[in-house]
Design a protein around this motif. Structure first.
Motif, PDB file in Angstrom:
ATOM      1  N   PRO A   1     -90.429  58.016  81.322  1.00 53.42           N
ATOM      2  CA  PRO A   1     -90.409  57.058  80.202  1.00 53.42           C
ATOM      3  C   PRO A   1     -89.667  57.612  78.990  1.00 53.42           C
ATOM      4  O   PRO A   1     -89.602  58.817  78.784  1.00 53.42           O
ATOM      5  N   VAL A   2     -89.113  56.694  78.201  1.00 52.75           N
ATOM      6  CA  VAL A   2     -88.402  57.052  76.976  1.00 52.75           C
ATOM      7  C   VAL A   2     -89.138  56.392  75.819  1.00 52.75           C
ATOM      8  O   VAL A   2     -89.203  55.162  75.742  1.00 52.75           O
ATOM      9  N   ILE A   3     -89.681  57.199  74.932  1.00 56.52           N
ATOM     10  CA  ILE A   3     -90.428  56.689  73.782  1.00 56.52           C
ATOM     11  C   ILE A   3     -89.488  55.940  72.848  1.00 56.52           C
ATOM     12  O   ILE A   3     -88.408  56.418  72.521  1.00 56.52           O
ATOM     13  N   GLY A   4     -89.890  54.731  72.458  1.00 54.09           N
ATOM     14  CA  GLY A   4     -89.115  53.930  71.520  1.00 54.09           C
ATOM     15  C   GLY A   4     -87.974  53.148  72.142  1.00 54.09           C
ATOM     16  O   GLY A   4     -87.212  52.497  71.439  1.00 54.09           O
ATOM     17  N   ALA A   5     -87.841  53.193  73.462  1.00 46.09           N
ATOM     18  CA  ALA A   5     -86.764  52.452  74.131  1.00 46.09           C
ATOM     19  C   ALA A   5     -87.107  50.966  74.182  1.00 46.09           C
ATOM     20  O   ALA A   5     -88.284  50.593  74.155  1.00 46.09           O
ATOM     21  N   PRO A   6     -86.101  50.093  74.281  1.00 48.26           N
ATOM     22  CA  PRO A   6     -86.374  48.657  74.438  1.00 48.26           C
ATOM     23  C   PRO A   6     -87.190  48.394  75.707  1.00 48.26           C
ATOM     24  O   PRO A   6     -87.170  49.195  76.647  1.00 48.26           O
TER      25      PRO A   6
ATOM     26  N   LEU B   1     -75.000  31.262  98.529  1.00 47.19           N
ATOM     27  CA  LEU B   1     -74.536  31.279  97.151  1.00 47.19           C
ATOM     28  C   LEU B   1     -74.761  32.672  96.573  1.00 47.19           C
ATOM     29  O   LEU B   1     -75.858  33.231  96.673  1.00 47.19           O
ATOM     30  N   TYR B   2     -73.712  33.227  95.973  1.00 45.59           N
ATOM     31  CA  TYR B   2     -73.778  34.521  95.297  1.00 45.59           C
ATOM     32  C   TYR B   2     -73.496  34.292  93.820  1.00 45.59           C
ATOM     33  O   TYR B   2     -72.532  33.622  93.469  1.00 45.59           O
ATOM     34  N   ILE B   3     -74.342  34.866  92.981  1.00 42.14           N
ATOM     35  CA  ILE B   3     -74.153  34.777  91.538  1.00 42.14           C
ATOM     36  C   ILE B   3     -73.398  36.031  91.103  1.00 42.14           C
ATOM     37  O   ILE B   3     -73.883  37.152  91.294  1.00 42.14           O
ATOM     38  N   LEU B   4     -72.205  35.826  90.559  1.00 42.79           N
ATOM     39  CA  LEU B   4     -71.356  36.934  90.138  1.00 42.79           C
ATOM     40  C   LEU B   4     -71.815  37.423  88.766  1.00 42.79           C
ATOM     41  O   LEU B   4     -71.861  36.648  87.811  1.00 42.79           O
ATOM     42  N   VAL B   5     -72.192  38.688  88.692  1.00 38.27           N
ATOM     43  CA  VAL B   5     -72.685  39.276  87.442  1.00 38.27           C
ATOM     44  C   VAL B   5     -71.874  40.524  87.103  1.00 38.27           C
ATOM     45  O   VAL B   5     -71.273  41.140  87.976  1.00 38.27           O
ATOM     46  N   ASP B   6     -71.895  40.876  85.828  1.00 41.24           N
ATOM     47  CA  ASP B   6     -71.321  42.145  85.381  1.00 41.24           C
ATOM     48  C   ASP B   6     -72.237  42.669  84.284  1.00 41.24           C
ATOM     49  O   ASP B   6     -72.351  42.068  83.215  1.00 41.24           O
ATOM     50  N   PHE B   7     -72.922  43.774  84.562  1.00 39.92           N
ATOM     51  CA  PHE B   7     -73.897  44.336  83.625  1.00 39.92           C
ATOM     52  C   PHE B   7     -73.287  45.241  82.573  1.00 39.92           C
ATOM     53  O   PHE B   7     -73.989  45.787  81.736  1.00 39.92           O
ATOM     54  N   THR B   8     -71.976  45.416  82.579  1.00 36.13           N
ATOM     55  CA  THR B   8     -71.310  46.368  81.692  1.00 36.13           C
ATOM     56  C   THR B   8     -71.645  46.129  80.219  1.00 36.13           C
ATOM     57  O   THR B   8     -72.098  47.031  79.511  1.00 36.13           O
ATOM     58  N   ASP B   9     -71.392  44.921  79.710  1.00 35.11           N
ATOM     59  CA  ASP B   9     -71.629  44.639  78.286  1.00 35.11           C
ATOM     60  C   ASP B   9     -73.098  44.781  77.928  1.00 35.11           C
ATOM     61  O   ASP B   9     -73.434  45.285  76.855  1.00 35.11           O
ATOM     62  N   TYR B  10     -73.970  44.335  78.804  1.00 34.14           N
ATOM     63  CA  TYR B  10     -75.420  44.450  78.536  1.00 34.14           C
ATOM     64  C   TYR B  10     -75.812  45.921  78.373  1.00 34.14           C
ATOM     65  O   TYR B  10     -76.475  46.288  77.405  1.00 34.14           O
ATOM     66  N   CYS B  11     -75.411  46.749  79.320  1.00 42.10           N
ATOM     67  CA  CYS B  11     -75.767  48.171  79.261  1.00 42.10           C
ATOM     68  C   CYS B  11     -75.126  48.842  78.053  1.00 42.10           C
ATOM     69  O   CYS B  11     -75.770  49.668  77.385  1.00 42.10           O
ATOM     70  N   ASN B  12     -73.883  48.500  77.749  1.00 43.01           N
ATOM     71  CA  ASN B  12     -73.219  49.089  76.594  1.00 43.01           C
ATOM     72  C   ASN B  12     -73.930  48.733  75.285  1.00 43.01           C
ATOM     73  O   ASN B  12     -73.926  49.521  74.342  1.00 43.01           O
ATOM     74  N   SER B  13     -74.557  47.574  75.236  1.00 39.53           N
ATOM     75  CA  SER B  13     -75.259  47.156  74.015  1.00 39.53           C
ATOM     76  C   SER B  13     -76.540  47.934  73.781  1.00 39.53           C
ATOM     77  O   SER B  13     -77.088  47.932  72.681  1.00 39.53           O
ATOM     78  N   LEU B  14     -77.031  48.634  74.791  1.00 40.39           N
ATOM     79  CA  LEU B  14     -78.266  49.401  74.661  1.00 40.39           C
ATOM     80  C   LEU B  14     -78.076  50.717  73.935  1.00 40.39           C
ATOM     81  O   LEU B  14     -79.018  51.293  73.425  1.00 40.39           O
ATOM     82  N   GLU B  15     -76.863  51.237  73.907  1.00 34.17           N
ATOM     83  CA  GLU B  15     -76.640  52.549  73.305  1.00 34.17           C
ATOM     84  C   GLU B  15     -76.453  52.471  71.806  1.00 34.17           C
ATOM     85  O   GLU B  15     -75.911  51.687  71.186  1.00 34.17           O
TER      86      GLU B  15
END
Length: 146
Positions: A40-45, A132-146
């Motif tokens: 666990p990371v204290i204070g993480a979202p 049906l496949y839902i095309l996703v890209d998590f790049t921007d989401y993960c970058n917003s966490l830093e």
């Protein structure tokens, strides 16, 4: 005359979450790991489950169900971690199961369908052989966490 094949844009890794099939571009996927409990990371979202160590590198692990707003009642156990290699560092997205790798071509992607999903990471949908496949890209989401 030989038919011209559709232009392949990239490869995608298929995974499941909450009864849906998803497809993420493989260009920044470093590897797929079996699930291991992060520290666990204290204070993480709330979307951050914790951190794991991968060959000397720290990986921030986020819940795929949180990113995609999948109810935990609808999601099976998230048993794999997609490790993304991004400029901001390594991020792991916890998903139910990883299926295979498939080609993504521009002609197959219905980008208009993305407007029906409330998530910025959804790029569109692809229908292939009745699935049906839902095309996703998590790049921007993960970058917003830093």
């Amino acid at each position: 005359m030989v038919p011209v094949m559709a232009q392949v844009l990239e490869q995608g890794i298929c995974f499941r979450m909450g009864g849906e099939n998803y497809l993420h571009p493989i260009n920044n996927v470093k590897e797929v790991l079996p699930y291991e409990e992060p520290n666990p990371v204290i204070g993480a979202p709330a979307c951050v489950e914790g951190m794991i160590e991968l060959r000397g590198n720290l990986v921030t692990v986020v819940y795929g169900s949180s990113i995609l707003d999948v109810s935990l009642d609808d999601a099976a156990e998230e048993g794999h971690i997609l490790v993304l290699d991004l400029p901001e560092g390594y991020f792991g997205v916890r998903v139910e199961g990883v299926e295979n790798v498939m080609s993504i071509n521009n002609e197959e992607v219905d980008r208009q369908s993305a407007q029906y999903y409330p998530h910025d990471c959804i790029q569109g949908t692809i229908e292939r052989q009745g699935d049906l496949y839902i095309l996703v890209d998590f790049t921007d989401y993960c970058n917003s966490l830093e």
